[in-house]
Motif scaffolding. Structure first.
Motif, PDB file in Angstrom:
ATOM      1  N   LEU A 107     -56.026  47.460 -30.163  1.00  0.00           N
ATOM      2  CA  LEU A 107     -54.955  47.205 -31.121  1.00  0.00           C
ATOM      3  C   LEU A 107     -55.414  46.662 -32.471  1.00  0.00           C
ATOM      4  O   LEU A 107     -54.886  47.087 -33.503  1.00  0.00           O
ATOM      5  CB  LEU A 107     -53.943  46.251 -30.482  1.00  0.00           C
ATOM      6  CG  LEU A 107     -52.713  45.946 -31.329  1.00  0.00           C
ATOM      7  CD1 LEU A 107     -51.887  47.214 -31.533  1.00  0.00           C
ATOM      8  CD2 LEU A 107     -51.873  44.872 -30.669  1.00  0.00           C
ATOM      9  N   GLU A 110     -56.295  49.433 -34.666  1.00  0.00           N
ATOM     10  CA  GLU A 110     -55.086  50.226 -34.891  1.00  0.00           C
ATOM     11  C   GLU A 110     -54.216  49.568 -35.965  1.00  0.00           C
ATOM     12  O   GLU A 110     -53.712  50.222 -36.883  1.00  0.00           O
ATOM     13  CB  GLU A 110     -54.326  50.360 -33.571  1.00  0.00           C
ATOM     14  CG  GLU A 110     -53.427  51.572 -33.502  1.00  0.00           C
ATOM     15  CD  GLU A 110     -52.829  51.782 -32.119  1.00  0.00           C
ATOM     16  OE1 GLU A 110     -51.602  51.933 -32.057  1.00  0.00           O
ATOM     17  OE2 GLU A 110     -53.578  51.790 -31.134  1.00  0.00           O
ATOM     18  N   THR A 201     -47.108  46.300 -26.298  1.00  0.00           N
ATOM     19  CA  THR A 201     -47.975  46.756 -25.220  1.00  0.00           C
ATOM     20  C   THR A 201     -48.169  45.634 -24.215  1.00  0.00           C
ATOM     21  O   THR A 201     -47.960  44.459 -24.517  1.00  0.00           O
ATOM     22  CB  THR A 201     -49.343  47.214 -25.766  1.00  0.00           C
ATOM     23  OG1 THR A 201     -50.109  47.772 -24.698  1.00  0.00           O
ATOM     24  CG2 THR A 201     -50.121  46.047 -26.366  1.00  0.00           C
ATOM     25  N   ARG A 478     -50.784  52.146 -26.175  1.00  0.00           N
ATOM     26  CA  ARG A 478     -51.287  52.372 -27.520  1.00  0.00           C
ATOM     27  C   ARG A 478     -52.023  53.710 -27.564  1.00  0.00           C
ATOM     28  O   ARG A 478     -52.346  54.297 -26.530  1.00  0.00           O
ATOM     29  CB  ARG A 478     -52.244  51.253 -27.958  1.00  0.00           C
ATOM     30  CG  ARG A 478     -51.705  49.854 -27.842  1.00  0.00           C
ATOM     31  CD  ARG A 478     -50.427  49.589 -28.608  1.00  0.00           C
ATOM     32  NE  ARG A 478     -50.544  49.884 -30.034  1.00  0.00           N
ATOM     33  CZ  ARG A 478     -49.556  49.675 -30.897  1.00  0.00           C
ATOM     34  NH1 ARG A 478     -48.393  49.183 -30.484  1.00  0.00           N
ATOM     35  NH2 ARG A 478     -49.722  49.961 -32.180  1.00  0.00           N
TER      36      ARG A 478
END
Length: 951
Positions: A107, A110, A201, A478
């Protein structure tokens, strides 16, 4: 007529053996260190040693730093510790193979990518496009970090590092996952997991942090009793106006309530408040009464078992028909009387204990919360509210409107936050993939016991975590990650995960990388017979927890590359007991039945000089690259070079948190300078020394020199022990003391006369040079793992032939056993104590201006200790060299002198030296002028110029 002859001192200057070396006094690290690194690269020094050393392969397996953001001092502490160990192993002749790694998925990367995009671009971004941008970001970060590691002097395989995004790595990871799945350790299920609304998530326990200062809204709620079990009815009578009192710090979970849990072994009672009665644990009744501000504790006292069969109504039943349901009282031994009411509101979708209790009593499961942490339509009037914000407030207000809110208060406690977004998480039941830790927990605990943990407390720490941990949630919602290679039957929803599908996907990933999961069709990703068995499948969209990524590195790197598996050593921060150490252990034990490492070493965290956590807001952050290269203002932020940073790492006891700041850096830089200056003195005084031709055999050395070698042997043993035990601060202490106390303050102080004044090839000078040579050979190797640039710099300036290009190819220093002379050491240590007493008397004379330098003095000693007297007398005419005075004698009585000291068994007096000052050696001697050829010289210098020996 003018006399043009040189002054006597100038006439003999060329006959003095003054030090000669081009080795600079200043390290000039900003220029010199990169040059040395280029020397290593050009000659491929690391590569040759790692492949060709005669010893065994040694593998310190790199825990991959995250490919996100700039390097900080935590990176420096970790990477330099690893490099010190690897360089030491290379010097010991081992083939230290160090493969640098980077953790690339997840993450944070991201989010970094998404932050760079405009809103419209974000909304149109496909998973594949996001993955490509994330990969580019990760690779750019890796390049920056790798350059920083190299600037710090960290050796390793930069040509073939491991990235968790490389196809071969991803394929190995799928192999680990597949093996665990086929052994029955991987399953999919609806379970409560830590869920981050901010990241949308699921999170593993290792991805949580518990910051100080969190406050939750706690409430006491009354659940109306509608039915009493037989036992309770006999004790309490009718159920009218009877309520079960519960306490919770998550009001938003009340809409999901399906029961109340009591402890059958706790004692309960009743609080009477007006016409209402409240059930509560006896030990908590007074606290609840105080919170309510009314009522009295009274009525019967009974065990929790009595509540069997009792049923309550949901407290929000009057708010919306969706909540018009019953909440039976059930039992769980996790309910305590430490806080609350002894009756626990149970929402199986929002707690691990609640979930287990719900399954045991078949309570069902309601989860009216979506991925964003917002109430769904199942929550009735609360739909659309964020549970941690207005959702909490609205539920509390609804309970109050129903007359069932007994009390409310803020509650400060530890609460989990998403370690990336720094925002609170919730517990929420979702369909996830899990690793069943229960299936191999005992094997993991047995494996922990076989590992060497440094410090030893690490075994207890990770053992407790593994013993208590729940199943590992390994799925994430994700795009930037390794996909869980599961297919789902469109009709039944059943997951397809077989040996054939796993092997097929693994091979695709090995060639194409995991992007193929998004690029290829289901038919291309499926092998036969599933491709044409008449069923319709869809690809899963979950990716793996990044801890599963890095936790598979033993397979993707150590095993796949033919390195040691288990690895010889894992070394990371102490937080990795719950992170990489644990995920690596679980995957390795699950697949192969043993730990992936033989030893595990942990270090603390870097704090400022006051022991505070570093933060930009406090202005106490130390940037390691600024420390090395200097800042914009070189006066305020000078360039200290990588070796000072490395020496700081070696100087601290990293088993605990370690401090760093300007004062500490200045002290460390001073320590590095002292070592360099000591070595420069050694180099300068060996300018005409060839060990092969000029060294004196040990048996032919004077006592003082053999004592110096004894101390060198002791120190070398202690330094070796320090490196072997990973206690690098002890190495620094020993080397620093050896340079300062043993050499500069004692041996080298006494050696200057022998080195400068003697005939160049005289025995007394060559004997001293023999010792200096051994000290130099020891020091250059001893400092090499830490002060690697300085050591290589020294090696290039050795004034005599050397068989190896690099100090790192020279091997470790091992002192011959004959150098250990404890009896001789006892004698010279006693003489050093006498020297200290003499120095005190000399200081008295110097302070009174009776003398300027010690050479202007004569020392007279009387000694009542027969052994000590024997030691002093044994030095004969050389006794004055011990004190660096012109004369020294042992007498029966002391002369008249105001400059006297008394030591243990010794009395000292200082008087003016006899004779005239020699212009060459500056000693005073009655024999100056005896030589008609050299009337200004003493008898020693006259002999030296003639090439003769003297005492």
């Amino acid at each position: 007529m003018r006399d043009d002859r040189p002054a006597p001192e100038e006439a003999y200057k060329s006959t003095v053996n003054l030090p000669q070396t081009d080795f600079p006094m200043r390290a000039n690290a900003v220029e010199r260190e990169p040059q040395i690194q280029e020397f290593w690269r050009d000659r491929r020094v690391y590569e040759h040693l790692a492949q060709e050393n005669p010893g065994p392969v040694f593998v310190l397996h790199d825990g991959p730093p995250y490919a996100n953001g700039q390097l900080h001092v935590g990176h420096a502490l970790n990477k330099i510790l690893k490099d010190i160990i690897n360089r030491y192993r290379l010097l010991r002749g081992d083939r230290a193979r160090y493969v640098l790694g980077w953790d690339c998925h997840g993450l944070p990367i991201e989010l970094k990518v998404l932050q760079t995009l405009a809103r419209e671009e974000r909304e149109q971004l496909t998973p594949l496009a996001l993955r490509q941008k994330a990969q580019s970001f990760a690779l750019a970060t890796i390049a920056e970090q790798a350059a920083g590691f190299q600037r710090w002097g960290v050796w390793g395989d930069y040509e073939n590092p491991y990235y968790t995004l490389k196809p071969e790595y991803e394929a190995a990871q799928i192999g680990v996952f597949g093996e665990m799945a086929l052994k029955g350790f991987i399953y999919r299920g609806l379970k409560p997991v830590y869920w981050s609304p901010s990241s949308q998530t699921a999170l593993a326990e290792a991805e949580l942090e518990y910051p100080e200062g969190h406050v939750s809204p706690s409430i006491y709620v009354a659940f109306p009793v509608v039915t009493l079990g037989e036992g309770a009815q006999a004790l309490l009578g009718a159920s009218e106006n009877l309520y079960a009192a519960i306490w919770t710090t998550t009001p938003w979970t009340i809409p999901a309530n399906l029961g109340i849990t009591a402890n059958p072994d706790l004692t309960y009672t009743v609080i009477q408040a007006g016409d209402r009665r409240y059930l509560v644990a006896t030990d908590l009744a007074a606290a609840l009464q105080s919170r309510m501000g009314e009522g009295t504790v009274g009525g019967p006292t009974f065990s929790g078992k009595v509540l069997a069969g009792t049923v309550c109504r949901h407290p929000l039943a009057g708010v919306d028909p969706k909540f018009d349901r019953l909440s039976p009282i059930v039992f769980g031994d996790y309910v305590t009387a430490e806080s609350g009411t002894g009756l626990v509101h149970t929402a199986p979708a929002h707690g691990q204990d609640d979930f287990a209790t719900g399954r045991k009593y078949d309570l069902g499961l309601i989860s009216p919360v979506d991925d964003r942490g917002v109430f769904t339509v199942e929550a009735g009037p609360f739909a659309g509210l964020a549970v941690l914000k207005e959702g909490n407030t609205a539920v509390t207000a609804a309970l109050q409107a129903q007359g069932l809110l007994l009390a409310q208060a803020d509650y400060a406690h530890k609460y989990p936050y998403d370690w990336r977004t720094k925002k609170p998480v919730i517990v929420r039941a979702t369909e996830q993939w899990f690793a069943s830790v229960a299936g191999f927990r005992e094997a993991a605990l047995a494996a922990i016991a076989q590992v060497h943990w440094i410090p030893a407390t690490g075994a207890n720490r990770i053992g407790a975590m593994v013993r208590e941990r729940s199943d590992w949630c390994i799925s994430r919602q994700r795009s930037w990650g390794v996909p869980i290679p599961a297919f789902y039957d469109e009709e039944t929803g059943e997951a397809l995960l077989t040996a054939e599908t796993l092997a097929h996907v693994q091979e695709i990933f090995r060639v194409q990388g995991s992007d193929a999961w998004w690029q290829w069709s289901v038919a291309e990703l499926l092998p036969e017979p599933y491709r044409s068995n008449g069923r319709t499948y869809r690809k899963g969209t979950d990716t793996m927890d990044v801890w599963f990524d890095s936790g598979s590195s033993w397979a993707a790197v150590c095993a796949a590359r033919g390195l040691n598996y288990p690895a010889d050593l894992y070394l990371e921060g102490s937080d990795q007991h719950r992170g990489w150490f644990q995920s690596s252990l679980l995957t390795s034990v699950a697949t192969n039945g043993h730990a992936p490492y033989k030893s595990v070493l942990t270090h603390g965290f870097v704090l400022d000089e006051k022991g505070q956590k570093m933060s930009k807001s406090l202005g106490n952050v130390v940037d390691p690259m600024v420390l090395v290269n200097g800042g914009k203002d070189k006066k305020q932020e000078p360039a200290y070079g990588a070796d000072v940073l490395r020496l700081w790492v070696a100087s601290v006891d990293y088993s605990a948190d370690v401090p760093l700041g300007k004062t500490i850096v200045t002290q460390i830089a001073d320590g590095a300078r002292k070592i360099r200056n000591t070595v420069r003195f050694l180099l300068g005084n060996l300018f005409d020394f060839d060990p092969a031709q000029d060294a004196i055999a040990w048996g032919g050395l004077p006592e003082l020199d053999r004592y110096a070698l004894h101390r060198l042997a002791e120190v070398s043993q202690l330094v070796t022990k320090a490196y072997d035990g990973y206690q690098f601060f002890r190495f620094y202490q020993e080397v620093q003391q050896f340079c300062t106390v043993d050499l500069s303050n004692f041996y080298l102080d006494m050696a200057k006369d022998r080195l400068y004044i003697s005939a160049p090839n005289s025995h007394r000078r060559r004997a001293c040079q023999t010792v200096l040579h051994q000290c130099l050979e020891f020091l250059v190797r001893a400092i090499a793992p830490v002060l690697c640039h300085n050591a290589e710099d020294i090696w290039q300036y050795l004034p005599y032939p050397k068989p190896q290009d690099s100090v790192f190819a020279a091997g470790w220093f091992v002192a011959p056993s004959q150098w250990h002379q404890p009896e001789l050491a006892a004698k010279w240590q006693a003489l050093q104590r006498v020297r200290d007493d003499v120095n005190k008397a000399l200081e008295l004379a110097r302070n009174a201006r009776a003398i300027g330098a010690p050479l202007e003095a004569k020392v007279v000693l009387t000694c009542s200790d027969p052994t000590l007297k024997e030691h002093l007398v044994s030095l004969g005419d050389r006794l004055h060299y011990l004190f660096i005075t012109s004369q020294a004698v042992v007498a029966e009585t002391l002369p008249e002198s105001p400059y006297q000291t008394v030591g243990e068994g010794i009395q000292v007096a200082v008087v003016t030296a006899e004779g005239t000052k020699c212009v060459r050696c500056w000693h005073y001697s009655p024999k100056v002028g005896d030589s008609t050829e050299h009337p200004h010289l003493c008898e020693r210098c006259t002999a030296a110029i003639a090439g003769l020996e003297f005492a």
